[in-house]
Scaffold this motif. Structure first.
Motif, PDB file in Angstrom:
ATOM      1  N   LEU A  20       0.812  -1.209   0.000  1.00 23.49           N
ATOM      2  CA  LEU A  20       0.000   0.000   0.000  1.00 23.49           C
ATOM      3  C   LEU A  20       0.848   1.263   0.000  1.00 23.49           C
ATOM      4  O   LEU A  20       0.332   2.349  -0.204  1.00 23.49           O
ATOM      5  N   VAL A  21       2.148   1.139   0.276  1.00 27.20           N
ATOM      6  CA  VAL A  21       3.019   2.314   0.316  1.00 27.20           C
ATOM      7  C   VAL A  21       4.292   2.021  -0.452  1.00 27.20           C
ATOM      8  O   VAL A  21       4.653   0.870  -0.685  1.00 27.20           O
ATOM      9  N   LEU A  22       4.986   3.094  -0.808  1.00 28.18           N
ATOM     10  CA  LEU A  22       6.202   2.939  -1.603  1.00 28.18           C
ATOM     11  C   LEU A  22       7.369   2.468  -0.764  1.00 28.18           C
ATOM     12  O   LEU A  22       8.242   1.753  -1.247  1.00 28.18           O
ATOM     13  N   PHE A  23       7.402   2.844   0.522  1.00 26.66           N
ATOM     14  CA  PHE A  23       8.580   2.520   1.328  1.00 26.66           C
ATOM     15  C   PHE A  23       8.275   1.469   2.402  1.00 26.66           C
ATOM     16  O   PHE A  23       8.540   1.654   3.577  1.00 26.66           O
ATOM     17  N   TYR A  24       7.703   0.373   1.969  1.00 23.16           N
ATOM     18  CA  TYR A  24       7.516  -0.760   2.877  1.00 23.16           C
ATOM     19  C   TYR A  24       8.833  -1.524   2.981  1.00 23.16           C
ATOM     20  O   TYR A  24       9.450  -1.855   1.971  1.00 23.16           O
ATOM     21  N   VAL A  25       9.283  -1.781   4.199  1.00 25.06           N
ATOM     22  CA  VAL A  25      10.550  -2.492   4.390  1.00 25.06           C
ATOM     23  C   VAL A  25      10.379  -3.549   5.469  1.00 25.06           C
ATOM     24  O   VAL A  25       9.472  -3.484   6.300  1.00 25.06           O
ATOM     25  N   GLU A  26      11.266  -4.508   5.450  1.00 26.55           N
ATOM     26  CA  GLU A  26      11.301  -5.541   6.490  1.00 26.55           C
ATOM     27  C   GLU A  26      12.747  -5.736   6.914  1.00 26.55           C
ATOM     28  O   GLU A  26      13.618  -5.970   6.071  1.00 26.55           O
ATOM     29  N   TYR A  27      12.994  -5.615   8.212  1.00 25.38           N
ATOM     30  CA  TYR A  27      14.341  -5.805   8.738  1.00 25.38           C
ATOM     31  C   TYR A  27      14.440  -7.193   9.356  1.00 25.38           C
ATOM     32  O   TYR A  27      13.474  -7.747   9.863  1.00 25.38           O
ATOM     33  N   HIS A  28      15.658  -7.746   9.302  1.00 20.91           N
ATOM     34  CA  HIS A  28      15.851  -9.134   9.740  1.00 20.91           C
ATOM     35  C   HIS A  28      16.704  -9.244  10.994  1.00 20.91           C
ATOM     36  O   HIS A  28      17.005 -10.347  11.433  1.00 20.91           O
ATOM     37  N   THR A  29      17.106  -8.127  11.559  1.00 18.43           N
ATOM     38  CA  THR A  29      17.944  -8.183  12.758  1.00 18.43           C
ATOM     39  C   THR A  29      17.264  -7.446  13.895  1.00 18.43           C
ATOM     40  O   THR A  29      16.537  -6.469  13.661  1.00 18.43           O
ATOM     41  N   PRO A  30      17.476  -7.883  15.119  1.00 17.15           N
ATOM     42  CA  PRO A  30      16.871  -7.195  16.268  1.00 17.15           C
ATOM     43  C   PRO A  30      17.631  -5.912  16.602  1.00 17.15           C
ATOM     44  O   PRO A  30      18.717  -5.660  16.071  1.00 17.15           O
ATOM     45  N   TRP A  31      17.049  -5.114  17.469  1.00 20.00           N
ATOM     46  CA  TRP A  31      17.770  -3.952  17.993  1.00 20.00           C
ATOM     47  C   TRP A  31      18.273  -4.277  19.390  1.00 20.00           C
ATOM     48  O   TRP A  31      17.758  -5.171  20.057  1.00 20.00           O
ATOM     49  N   TYR A  32      19.282  -3.549  19.820  1.00 16.59           N
ATOM     50  CA  TYR A  32      19.923  -3.833  21.101  1.00 16.59           C
ATOM     51  C   TYR A  32      19.759  -2.642  22.037  1.00 16.59           C
ATOM     52  O   TYR A  32      19.591  -1.504  21.605  1.00 16.59           O
ATOM     53  N   MET A  33      19.808  -2.938  23.346  1.00 12.83           N
ATOM     54  CA  MET A  33      19.514  -1.924  24.339  1.00 12.83           C
ATOM     55  C   MET A  33      20.422  -0.715  24.222  1.00 12.83           C
ATOM     56  O   MET A  33      19.993   0.419  24.421  1.00 12.83           O
ATOM     57  N   ALA A  34      21.683  -0.930  23.893  1.00  9.54           N
ATOM     58  CA  ALA A  34      22.614   0.191  23.788  1.00  9.54           C
ATOM     59  C   ALA A  34      22.222   1.145  22.662  1.00  9.54           C
ATOM     60  O   ALA A  34      22.607   2.324  22.685  1.00  9.54           O
ATOM     61  N   GLU A  35      21.451   0.674  21.680  1.00 10.13           N
ATOM     62  CA  GLU A  35      21.056   1.535  20.570  1.00 10.13           C
ATOM     63  C   GLU A  35      19.985   2.549  20.973  1.00 10.13           C
ATOM     64  O   GLU A  35      19.681   3.464  20.200  1.00 10.13           O
ATOM     65  N   SER A  57      12.010  12.030  -6.347  1.00  8.85           N
ATOM     66  CA  SER A  57      10.871  12.371  -5.497  1.00  8.85           C
ATOM     67  C   SER A  57      11.187  12.023  -4.046  1.00  8.85           C
ATOM     68  O   SER A  57      11.980  11.121  -3.754  1.00  8.85           O
ATOM     69  N   THR A  58      10.578  12.763  -3.141  1.00 11.01           N
ATOM     70  CA  THR A  58      10.871  12.577  -1.720  1.00 11.01           C
ATOM     71  C   THR A  58      10.472  11.186  -1.242  1.00 11.01           C
ATOM     72  O   THR A  58      11.146  10.601  -0.392  1.00 11.01           O
ATOM     73  N   SER A  59       9.387  10.643  -1.774  1.00  9.53           N
ATOM     74  CA  SER A  59       8.975   9.291  -1.376  1.00  9.53           C
ATOM     75  C   SER A  59      10.021   8.255  -1.774  1.00  9.53           C
ATOM     76  O   SER A  59      10.323   7.333  -1.008  1.00  9.53           O
ATOM     77  N   GLU A  60      10.580   8.386  -2.963  1.00  9.90           N
ATOM     78  CA  GLU A  60      11.635   7.466  -3.392  1.00  9.90           C
ATOM     79  C   GLU A  60      12.880   7.617  -2.538  1.00  9.90           C
ATOM     80  O   GLU A  60      13.569   6.641  -2.235  1.00  9.90           O
ATOM     81  N   LEU A  61      13.181   8.856  -2.137  1.00  9.94           N
ATOM     82  CA  LEU A  61      14.334   9.087  -1.256  1.00  9.94           C
ATOM     83  C   LEU A  61      14.133   8.380   0.076  1.00  9.94           C
ATOM     84  O   LEU A  61      15.042   7.688   0.567  1.00  9.94           O
ATOM     85  N   ILE A  62      12.953   8.533   0.668  1.00 11.57           N
ATOM     86  CA  ILE A  62      12.675   7.866   1.947  1.00 11.57           C
ATOM     87  C   ILE A  62      12.746   6.356   1.784  1.00 11.57           C
ATOM     88  O   ILE A  62      13.276   5.641   2.641  1.00 11.57           O
ATOM     89  N   SER A  63      12.229   5.843   0.671  1.00  7.73           N
ATOM     90  CA  SER A  63      12.263   4.408   0.416  1.00  7.73           C
ATOM     91  C   SER A  63      13.697   3.888   0.395  1.00  7.73           C
ATOM     92  O   SER A  63      14.003   2.844   0.987  1.00  7.73           O
ATOM     93  N   GLU A  64      14.598   4.628  -0.263  1.00 13.42           N
ATOM     94  CA  GLU A  64      15.996   4.189  -0.315  1.00 13.42           C
ATOM     95  C   GLU A  64      16.667   4.293   1.041  1.00 13.42           C
ATOM     96  O   GLU A  64      17.473   3.429   1.415  1.00 13.42           O
ATOM     97  N   LEU A  65      16.338   5.326   1.806  1.00 12.83           N
ATOM     98  CA  LEU A  65      16.950   5.494   3.125  1.00 12.83           C
ATOM     99  C   LEU A  65      16.457   4.440   4.107  1.00 12.83           C
ATOM    100  O   LEU A  65      17.197   4.036   5.008  1.00 12.83           O
TER     101      LEU A  65
END
Length: 792
Positions: free
Chosen positions: A347-362, A424-432
């Motif tokens: 439904l959106v251009l910048f849908y992403v899925e991450y495969h690593t957890p985050w850590y408390m120090a972050e 376009s700004t949406s494409e920029l956000i998608s890449e970031l």
């Protein structure tokens, strides 16, 4: 309204009609008519046995009476329920009435989703049109053109013979200084053309189609009337000019204006059902649900849309509206998914899925991003409001087309050399947002590969940054400065302009820079104590895209002061439950930091700038003042204009209406006792006298107007026929005593949506407090200009 009238209205021109609305507002809940009154006096004097036209409607730039609208809907529903027991046909009509709300929600969701899909497709094509054209089908965007090509390679997925840049098409050369200059020139030219068309269409056909629309939507949902703001022309022009404005490359988004578009759809369908078209309170319940549908298609976040409507936009949000908002958002999301504008089943251009957890120090860099978001929000609000105030008070406001052209030219000239601002700004956000996998070809993923390290494809370890990453960092830093500055001057121009996407872009750029910095620190200094516990050598322990997402949420929260709905929207964008805590930490931190510089978000600031009568439920009133300090009339002012229950003539009433701008009049027993009887609205009084002169024989200027329940006695046949107006008298106006604390009065106005309340002492009328009086007093207590509240 014409453009000039609209501009005058917002700049507080004392010669406009708006000053006619600043004094006293009328109307409250109309009391139920006793049966003996219905059957008593015959048709001679009490001619109002049947409702007459225009009673219950409101003038432009007036505030509705929530209590009155609620009472009218309750009476309507009671009549339908009673009639449903008489016959099967009436039962069917009652069922249709009950289901009409769900039908309206279905229609709103379908139309909103369709318009959002069309806008997405059109923006994608017209944005790419600035750089080139598809030879196989001119209506294809760059990505669609190369999808259909059989000559596209994996390494050069964005290059295919069917797509040609303008320089290559015109001169046959795709490389070299001449081709670069020609592409540069045409990029700027297309941007200027798009923005000129957008501002011209807005100025000529629909002045209300400019801006984000959310400040006005918030004001309308609080009970204010702005006729034409949700009209058919506004819907059409806003949809067309939104595509042009976003495609021009200006630092704006389509998400905020989509809420306005959705509310226009809601208003359109309300006119098809008398249940909503004749009741302003019920209409606002539909508009609240429509706002949820707008955010649903803007971000592909149905639940976030409902929470956004509840937290940020709606003033009155009963449980029934919550269910219908959910349904409208669901239908809108389904419709957009069926259109599939991005071609990726999302439904959106910048849908992403991450495969690593985050850590408390972050959490430390996440909170620092929240601080940055709060500082950016405070800076943006102050800078943008200062610029908008200058626009309203100087000659700049008289040349909206020139301003848009200049800002567009500056934006296009500065944006083209940098690849991160050209797209376009949406494409920029998608890449970031994207995580660097083995299949990514972005410059941000130019890491140095270690051939001795063999790991699965979906688990890419942290690696030293290559020259592409360092080059991208410099370009991102320049893009960050550019976006921060240019967005301040762009938001608020006379074209459709949203703020969600530019704010997210600023945060995403800052977050990606911080993420890459933390990633490289973890790689080069994995033996540091902060990395030792969770970052082993060669492990994938830092996700720069996650930092970009957290930064985007922080900056958007700093500008709008959203919290719950913001986190849910960002969660729906990414599909990851485990990143809620970082998002919450950043959102709360940004709100705290931004609130330290000012409590108002950008939408509340623009409401205040435009002088709309909006009582924010989040504002606290802590001053020790009483109702007698705020009520009118003051000691230096003439006495309150009142009507008596049985000693005022038609001529007296007409003279009072002619000589005053007040929109309602208290009715008292007599001028000597001033014991309060009720309150009558100016509009209903005018219509009643006009109708009586036409339909009732013997009513002349010397006829006595009665507001009593008993039948007036006519002394002689030659006496003028009296006029009985008990039916339009509100017998239960809201009253407070003169010693009621203003803190309580303000709370009453907020929670009941009052237009005015009367001030009494021992039943004797002392004065009146209108919504504007409350707003003026609050502004005065906060050392602000009380005259900034222009409408009532």
């Amino acid at each position: 309204k014409t453009w000039t009238q609209y501009h005058k209205g917002l700049s507080g021109d004392p010669n406009t009609k708006n000053d006619n609305f600043i004094h006293l507002m009328g109307a409250s809940s109309t009391g139920a008519t006793p049966s003996e009154e219905m059957n008593g006096t015959g048709n001679l004097m009490d001619f109002l046995d049947e409702p007459f036209p225009d009673v219950g409607t409101y003038e432009d730039f007036h505030t509705i009476d929530w209590l009155r609208e609620k009472s009218r809907d309750t009476d309507r529903h009671r009549k339908i329920t009673t009639k449903s027991k008489e016959s099967y046909w009436e039962l069917i009509k009652s069922l249709l009435d009950a289901w009409s709300g769900w039908v309206v929600m279905l229609l709103i969701g379908m139309l909103t989703g369709t318009l959002a899909g069309v806008i997405d497709l059109a923006v994608d094509w017209m944005t790419d049109l600035k750089e080139g054209v598809c030879l196989s089908a001119f209506y294809y965007s760059h990505e669609q053109c190369c999808w259909t090509s059989n000559e596209t390679t994996f390494d050069d997925r964005d290059k295919c013979p069917q797509w040609q840049k303008w320089a290559e098409l015109m001169t046959g050369h795709s490389e070299g200084a001449g081709a670069y200059v020609l592409n540069y020139f045409l990029y700027v030219l297309w941007a200027l053309l798009f923005s000129f068309l957008a501002v011209s269409l807005v100025r000529v056909f629909a002045p209300y189609a400019c801006g984000s629309g959310i400040p006005e939507i918030k004001t309308i949902l609080s009970g204010f009337i702005i006729r034409g703001y949700l009209g058919k022309w506004t819907l059409l022009i806003k949809t067309v000019t939104l595509v042009l404005a976003v495609s021009s490359g200006l630092s704006l988004g389509k998400e905020g204006p989509l809420v306005h578009v959705a509310c226009c759809c809601g208003n359109l369908f309300c006119s098809l059902f008398s249940k909503y078209s004749k009741n302003e309170g019920k209409r606002r319940e539909v508009l609240s649900a429509a706002a949820a549908a707008g955010v649903s298609v803007a971000f592909g976040a149905p639940i976030g849309g409902v929470l956004f409507s509840l937290e940020e936009v709606s003033y009155y949000f009963p449980l029934k509206t919550l269910w219908r908002s959910f349904f409208a958002a669901l239908v809108a999301a389904f419709t957009l998914r069926a259109i599939n504008p991005f071609g990726n089943s999302r439904l959106v251009l910048f849908y992403v899925e991450y495969h690593t957890p985050w850590y408390m120090a972050e959490l430390v860099p996440f909170i620092l991003l929240g601080v940055f978001g709060g500082l950016w929000g405070a800076l943006f609000i102050r800078g943008n409001i200062a610029w908008c105030r200058r626009r309203k008070t100087t000659l700049l406001g008289k040349y909206p087309v020139l301003e848009v052209i200049v800002i567009t030219g500056i934006t296009a000239v500065l944006a083209f050399p940098n690849p991160y601002t050209r797209r376009s700004t949406s494409e920029l956000i998608s890449e970031l947002f994207n995580d660097c996998g083995a299949l990514e070809s972005s410059q941000l993923c130019d890491y140095v590969n270690n051939p001795n390290m063999s790991r699965p494809v979906d688990d890419i370890p942290d690696r030293p940054a290559g020259p592409g990453v360092y080059s991208a960092l410099w370009q991102l830093a320049l893009a960050l400065i550019f976006k921060i500055v240019i967005t301040i001057f762009t938001f608020g121009m006379k074209i459709p302009s949203g703020l969600f996407i530019p704010s997210m872009a600023v945060g995403a750029i800052a977050g990606r820079i911080v993420g890459i910095a933390v990633e490289q620190m973890a790689y080069h200094h994995h033996d540091w104590i902060i990395f030792k516990n969770w970052c082993r050598p060669g492990a994938d322990c830092v996700t720069p895209g996650l930092y970009a997402m957290v930064g985007a949420a922080a900056c958007l929260g700093g500008v709008t002061r959203m919290t719950v709905s913001l986190v849910v929207i960002m969660f729906e964008l990414t599909g990851g439950l485990e990143y809620i805590v970082p998002l919450m930490a950043a959102a709360v931190t940004s709100k705290w930091v931004a609130d330290a510089f000012g409590k108002e978000g950008i939408y509340e600031s623009h409401i205040q700038l435009n002088g709309y009568p909006y009582l924010d439920v989040r504002d606290e009133f802590t001053h020790r003042t009483l109702a007698t300090d705020v009520m009118r009339p003051r000691r230096s002012e003439p006495p309150l204009a009142v009507l008596t229950q049985d000693s005022t003539t038609v001529e007296d009433v007409e003279t009072l209406i002619k000589d005053t701008d007040y929109n309602g009049f208290p009715v008292v027993v007599s001028r000597e006792s001033e014991r309060l009887i009720g309150f009558v609205q100016r509009r209903e009084l005018t219509v009643a006298i006009k109708t009586a002169r036409q339909k009732q024989d013997g009513v002349v200027s010397s006829s006595v107007v009665y507001f009593t329940e008993d039948n007036p006695q006519v002394a002689e046949a030659c006496d003028p026929q009296p006029l009985k107006l008990r039916r339009i008298l509100n017998l239960s106006p809201f009253t407070v005593t003169d010693h009621t604390p203003m803190e309580t009065v303000v709370d009453i106005f907020r929670k009941l949506g009052l237009r005015q309340c009367l001030v009494t002492r021992s039943g004797r009328l002392l004065g009146i407090i209108t919504k504007k009086d409350v707003l003026r007093h609050m502004a005065q207590m906060m050392n602000q200009d009380p005259e900034s509240i222009m409408f009532n």
